[in-house]
Scaffold this motif. Structure first.
Motif, PDB file in Angstrom:
ATOM      1  N   LEU A   5       0.869  -1.170   0.000  1.00 14.74           N
ATOM      2  CA  LEU A   5       0.000   0.000   0.000  1.00 14.74           C
ATOM      3  C   LEU A   5       0.910   1.224   0.000  1.00 14.74           C
ATOM      4  CD1 LEU A   5      -3.074   0.507   2.364  1.00 14.74           C
ATOM      5  CD2 LEU A   5      -1.537   2.368   1.754  1.00 14.74           C
ATOM      6  N   LEU A   6       0.759   2.067  -1.004  1.00 19.55           N
ATOM      7  CA  LEU A   6       1.603   3.253  -1.123  1.00 19.55           C
ATOM      8  C   LEU A   6       0.839   4.479  -0.636  1.00 19.55           C
ATOM      9  CD1 LEU A   6       4.228   4.574  -2.139  1.00 19.55           C
ATOM     10  CD2 LEU A   6       3.142   4.790  -4.389  1.00 19.55           C
ATOM     11  N   PHE A   7       1.403   5.140   0.365  1.00 18.96           N
ATOM     12  CA  PHE A   7       0.807   6.378   0.857  1.00 18.96           C
ATOM     13  C   PHE A   7       1.730   7.540   0.531  1.00 18.96           C
ATOM     14  CE2 PHE A   7       0.523   9.568   4.338  1.00 18.96           C
ATOM     15  CZ  PHE A   7      -0.698  10.105   3.946  1.00 18.96           C
ATOM     16  N   ALA A   8       1.211   8.509  -0.212  1.00 16.36           N
ATOM     17  CA  ALA A   8       1.975   9.694  -0.575  1.00 16.36           C
ATOM     18  C   ALA A   8       1.750  10.771   0.477  1.00 16.36           C
ATOM     19  CB  ALA A   8       1.565  10.191  -1.960  1.00 16.36           C
ATOM     20  N   CYS A   9       2.792  11.107   1.208  1.00 15.82           N
ATOM     21  CA  CYS A   9       2.686  11.995   2.359  1.00 15.82           C
ATOM     22  C   CYS A   9       3.278  13.365   2.031  1.00 15.82           C
ATOM     23  CB  CYS A   9       3.442  11.382   3.544  1.00 15.82           C
ATOM     24  SG  CYS A   9       3.387  12.366   5.051  1.00 15.82           S
ATOM     25  N   GLU A  14      -4.194  18.426   5.937  1.00 18.32           N
ATOM     26  CA  GLU A  14      -5.179  17.667   5.172  1.00 18.32           C
ATOM     27  C   GLU A  14      -4.730  16.234   4.937  1.00 18.32           C
ATOM     28  OE1 GLU A  14      -5.731  21.955   4.357  1.00 18.32           O
ATOM     29  OE2 GLU A  14      -4.004  20.611   4.333  1.00 18.32           O
ATOM     30  N   ASN A  15      -3.441  15.985   5.102  1.00 19.54           N
ATOM     31  CA  ASN A  15      -2.862  14.671   4.831  1.00 19.54           C
ATOM     32  C   ASN A  15      -3.044  13.685   5.980  1.00 19.54           C
ATOM     33  OD1 ASN A  15       0.206  13.221   3.842  1.00 19.54           O
ATOM     34  ND2 ASN A  15      -1.486  13.633   2.459  1.00 19.54           N
ATOM     35  N   ARG A  16      -3.353  14.184   7.167  1.00 15.40           N
ATOM     36  CA  ARG A  16      -3.403  13.315   8.344  1.00 15.40           C
ATOM     37  C   ARG A  16      -4.508  12.264   8.240  1.00 15.40           C
ATOM     38  NH1 ARG A  16      -0.507  14.613  12.871  1.00 15.40           N
ATOM     39  NH2 ARG A  16      -2.037  13.587  14.229  1.00 15.40           N
ATOM     40  N   ALA A  17      -5.670  12.649   7.727  1.00 15.53           N
ATOM     41  CA  ALA A  17      -6.759  11.682   7.595  1.00 15.53           C
ATOM     42  C   ALA A  17      -6.355  10.555   6.659  1.00 15.53           C
ATOM     43  CB  ALA A  17      -8.024  12.374   7.089  1.00 15.53           C
ATOM     44  N   GLY A  18      -5.692  10.920   5.560  1.00 20.72           N
ATOM     45  CA  GLY A  18      -5.231   9.903   4.628  1.00 20.72           C
ATOM     46  C   GLY A  18      -4.173   8.997   5.238  1.00 20.72           C
ATOM     47  N   PHE A  19      -3.275   9.579   6.030  1.00 20.65           N
ATOM     48  CA  PHE A  19      -2.219   8.798   6.682  1.00 20.65           C
ATOM     49  C   PHE A  19      -2.842   7.778   7.637  1.00 20.65           C
ATOM     50  CE2 PHE A  19       2.466   9.595   8.141  1.00 20.65           C
ATOM     51  CZ  PHE A  19       2.701   8.233   8.087  1.00 20.65           C
ATOM     52  N   VAL A 103      -2.916   5.635  -1.517  1.00 19.40           N
ATOM     53  CA  VAL A 103      -3.741   6.473  -0.649  1.00 19.40           C
ATOM     54  C   VAL A 103      -3.176   7.888  -0.649  1.00 19.40           C
ATOM     55  CG1 VAL A 103      -4.627   6.864   1.680  1.00 19.40           C
ATOM     56  CG2 VAL A 103      -4.408   4.530   0.811  1.00 19.40           C
ATOM     57  N   LEU A 104      -4.051   8.867  -0.846  1.00 22.67           N
ATOM     58  CA  LEU A 104      -3.677  10.278  -0.824  1.00 22.67           C
ATOM     59  C   LEU A 104      -4.647  11.034   0.078  1.00 22.67           C
ATOM     60  CD1 LEU A 104      -3.201  10.797  -4.671  1.00 22.67           C
ATOM     61  CD2 LEU A 104      -1.361  10.712  -3.001  1.00 22.67           C
ATOM     62  N   GLY A 105      -4.177  12.120   0.645  1.00 24.53           N
ATOM     63  CA  GLY A 105      -5.082  13.004   1.358  1.00 24.53           C
ATOM     64  C   GLY A 105      -5.849  13.861   0.375  1.00 24.53           C
ATOM     65  N   THR A 106      -6.840  14.580   0.855  1.00 27.27           N
ATOM     66  CA  THR A 106      -7.577  15.495  -0.004  1.00 27.27           C
ATOM     67  C   THR A 106      -6.712  16.716  -0.318  1.00 27.27           C
ATOM     68  OG1 THR A 106      -9.672  16.678  -0.271  1.00 27.27           O
ATOM     69  CG2 THR A 106      -8.622  16.786   1.888  1.00 27.27           C
ATOM     70  N   HIS A 107      -7.059  17.420  -1.355  1.00 22.28           N
ATOM     71  CA  HIS A 107      -6.304  18.614  -1.734  1.00 22.28           C
ATOM     72  C   HIS A 107      -6.796  19.828  -0.954  1.00 22.28           C
ATOM     73  CE1 HIS A 107      -9.667  20.265  -4.036  1.00 22.28           C
ATOM     74  NE2 HIS A 107      -9.911  19.030  -4.368  1.00 22.28           N
ATOM     75  N   ASN A 127      -3.567   8.624 -13.853  1.00 19.43           N
ATOM     76  CA  ASN A 127      -2.457   7.860 -14.421  1.00 19.43           C
ATOM     77  C   ASN A 127      -2.005   6.662 -13.593  1.00 19.43           C
ATOM     78  OD1 ASN A 127      -1.567   9.650 -16.837  1.00 19.43           O
ATOM     79  ND2 ASN A 127      -1.758  11.098 -15.145  1.00 19.43           N
ATOM     80  N   ALA A 128      -2.567   6.448 -12.445  1.00 17.69           N
ATOM     81  CA  ALA A 128      -2.106   5.380 -11.556  1.00 17.69           C
ATOM     82  C   ALA A 128      -2.415   3.999 -12.128  1.00 17.69           C
ATOM     83  CB  ALA A 128      -2.746   5.527 -10.180  1.00 17.69           C
ATOM     84  N   PRO A 129      -1.544   3.027 -11.846  1.00 17.80           N
ATOM     85  CA  PRO A 129      -1.771   1.662 -12.329  1.00 17.80           C
ATOM     86  C   PRO A 129      -2.661   0.835 -11.414  1.00 17.80           C
ATOM     87  CG  PRO A 129       0.329   1.767 -11.217  1.00 17.80           C
ATOM     88  CD  PRO A 129      -0.224   3.176 -11.208  1.00 17.80           C
ATOM     89  N   CYS A 130      -3.156   1.423 -10.341  1.00 15.29           N
ATOM     90  CA  CYS A 130      -3.959   0.708  -9.354  1.00 15.29           C
ATOM     91  C   CYS A 130      -4.994   1.673  -8.779  1.00 15.29           C
ATOM     92  CB  CYS A 130      -3.061   0.162  -8.241  1.00 15.29           C
ATOM     93  SG  CYS A 130      -2.096   1.453  -7.390  1.00 15.29           S
ATOM     94  N   PRO A 131      -5.956   1.176  -8.002  1.00 15.01           N
ATOM     95  CA  PRO A 131      -6.927   2.085  -7.399  1.00 15.01           C
ATOM     96  C   PRO A 131      -6.274   3.146  -6.521  1.00 15.01           C
ATOM     97  CG  PRO A 131      -7.699  -0.176  -7.231  1.00 15.01           C
ATOM     98  CD  PRO A 131      -6.283  -0.239  -7.741  1.00 15.01           C
ATOM     99  N   VAL A 132      -6.849   4.350  -6.555  1.00 15.58           N
ATOM    100  CA  VAL A 132      -6.359   5.476  -5.761  1.00 15.58           C
ATOM    101  C   VAL A 132      -7.482   5.925  -4.825  1.00 15.58           C
ATOM    102  CG1 VAL A 132      -5.452   7.828  -5.797  1.00 15.58           C
ATOM    103  CG2 VAL A 132      -4.851   6.241  -7.634  1.00 15.58           C
ATOM    104  N   PHE A 133      -7.155   6.080  -3.546  1.00 14.26           N
ATOM    105  CA  PHE A 133      -8.123   6.553  -2.567  1.00 14.26           C
ATOM    106  C   PHE A 133      -7.755   7.973  -2.150  1.00 14.26           C
ATOM    107  CE2 PHE A 133      -8.554   2.032  -2.354  1.00 14.26           C
ATOM    108  CZ  PHE A 133      -9.863   1.785  -1.988  1.00 14.26           C
ATOM    109  N   SER A 134      -8.711   8.880  -2.255  1.00  9.11           N
ATOM    110  CA  SER A 134      -8.556  10.239  -1.735  1.00  9.11           C
ATOM    111  C   SER A 134      -9.367  10.323  -0.450  1.00  9.11           C
ATOM    112  CB  SER A 134      -9.064  11.260  -2.755  1.00  9.11           C
ATOM    113  OG  SER A 134      -9.074  12.555  -2.191  1.00  9.11           O
ATOM    114  N   ILE A 135      -8.696  10.619   0.642  1.00  8.80           N
ATOM    115  CA  ILE A 135      -9.312  10.523   1.963  1.00  8.80           C
ATOM    116  C   ILE A 135      -9.543  11.914   2.549  1.00  8.80           C
ATOM    117  CG2 ILE A 135      -9.123   9.552   4.278  1.00  8.80           C
ATOM    118  CD1 ILE A 135      -9.293   7.486   1.993  1.00  8.80           C
TER     119      ILE A 135
END
Length: 281
Positions: A5-9, A14-19, A103-107, A127-135
């Motif tokens: 699972l890749l999390f972009a921090c 706004e990133n804390r919820a995604g983390f 997994v990404l946080g909201t913008h 462009n992602a090769p897998c599902p992306v979650f915006s949290i």
């Protein structure tokens, strides 16, 4: 099911919820959690080195704080930094790591659809090769109710299959927006009303057949409701989100919900719920 699972921090508030959600998902699926921060490659070498150490330390502190705040177990974790263009590095790392999801946080540009198209979030989703979650919601909020806009396209079928496979216990609502020719001109005509009623019934029958076929392919039958609403797809979807927001909205990266772009900026500018975006096939 998940392996990486890749999390972009980006270390923003706004990133804390995604983390936190990434930590929870990694723990629930047994995945390794790869936490990635992209640094500015144009910084002087020494500044880049010093910043890297500070960023890694901050991500480690945040990881510990969130685990304690949400009482989450500690998944197998890898914390790293890379230098480059954020969206390109996130997509590249997802490919190289064979990430099961991102997994990404909201913008931060809420309520500004015109400013969303070029963000890292929007570009990764396209462009992602897998599902992306915006949290955008807290990690303790369960994903019980999942909304899937439904049409007959291959991208939509793939998205529905992903949702059923990943969330077999969820309650799914399949939302289909429909519009029949002649509605404005002939709506008061009795013959047209009977024909319209027949067409809507035929549409529902077709959709139900599509869903049954997919359920047989997947082998799982979650709790499911099929909803047909009249109107333009994006307007129907946004109206539903405002009236009755789900826990999670699942879309294809090539959903034609708007007239201007595959992934409509309005959905990202108005995060009524967490968002899952799947590749088209």
């Amino acid at each position: 099911m998940s392996r990486t699972l890749l999390f972009a921090c980006d270390l923003s508030a706004e990133n804390r919820a995604g983390f936190a959600r990434a930590i929870r998902l990694a723990g629930e699926t047994g995945a390794r959690l790869d936490v990635l921060h992209v640094l500015d490659p144009h910084l002087p070498r020494q500044a880049l080195h010093d910043l890297e150490s500070a960023v890694v330390a901050e991500m480690e502190r945040t990881l510990t704080d969130l685990r304690e705040d949400y009482a989450l177990p500690s998944p197998d974790t890898l914390i790293q930094t890379v230098a480059g263009t954020p969206y390109a590095e996130i997509v590249r790392e997802a490919h190289e790591r064979h990430a099961d999801l991102i997994v990404l946080g909201t913008h931060r540009k809420r309520g500004q659809p015109d400013l969303v198209a070029g963000t890292t979030l929007a570009r990764v989703m396209r462009n992602a090769p897998c599902p992306v979650f915006s949290i955008s919601h807290p990690a303790h909020q369960e994903w019980h109710d999942i909304l899937v806009p439904m049409d007959f396209s291959l991208p939509c079928r793939h998205t529905l299959r992903e949702v059923i496979t990943r969330f077999p216990e969820a309650r799914l609502t399949l939302l289909h927006a429909w519009c029949i020719p002649g509605e404005r001109e002939l709506a008061s005509h009795s013959d047209y009303a009977r024909w319209r009623e027949h067409e809507v019934a035929r549409l529902r029958e077709r959709l139900e057949s599509e869903v049954d076929q997919l359920m047989n392919e997947v082998g799982g039958v979650p709790e499911l409701e099929l909803v047909l609403e009249q109107g333009e797809p994006l307007e129907v979807l946004m109206g539903r989100l405002r009236r009755q927001p789900p826990d999670l909205l699942a879309l294809s990266s090539q959903s034609r919900l708007g007239r201007q772009s595959p992934l409509t900026e309005q959905l990202l500018a108005e995060p009524h719920c967490d968002l899952m975006v799947c590749r088209a096939w």
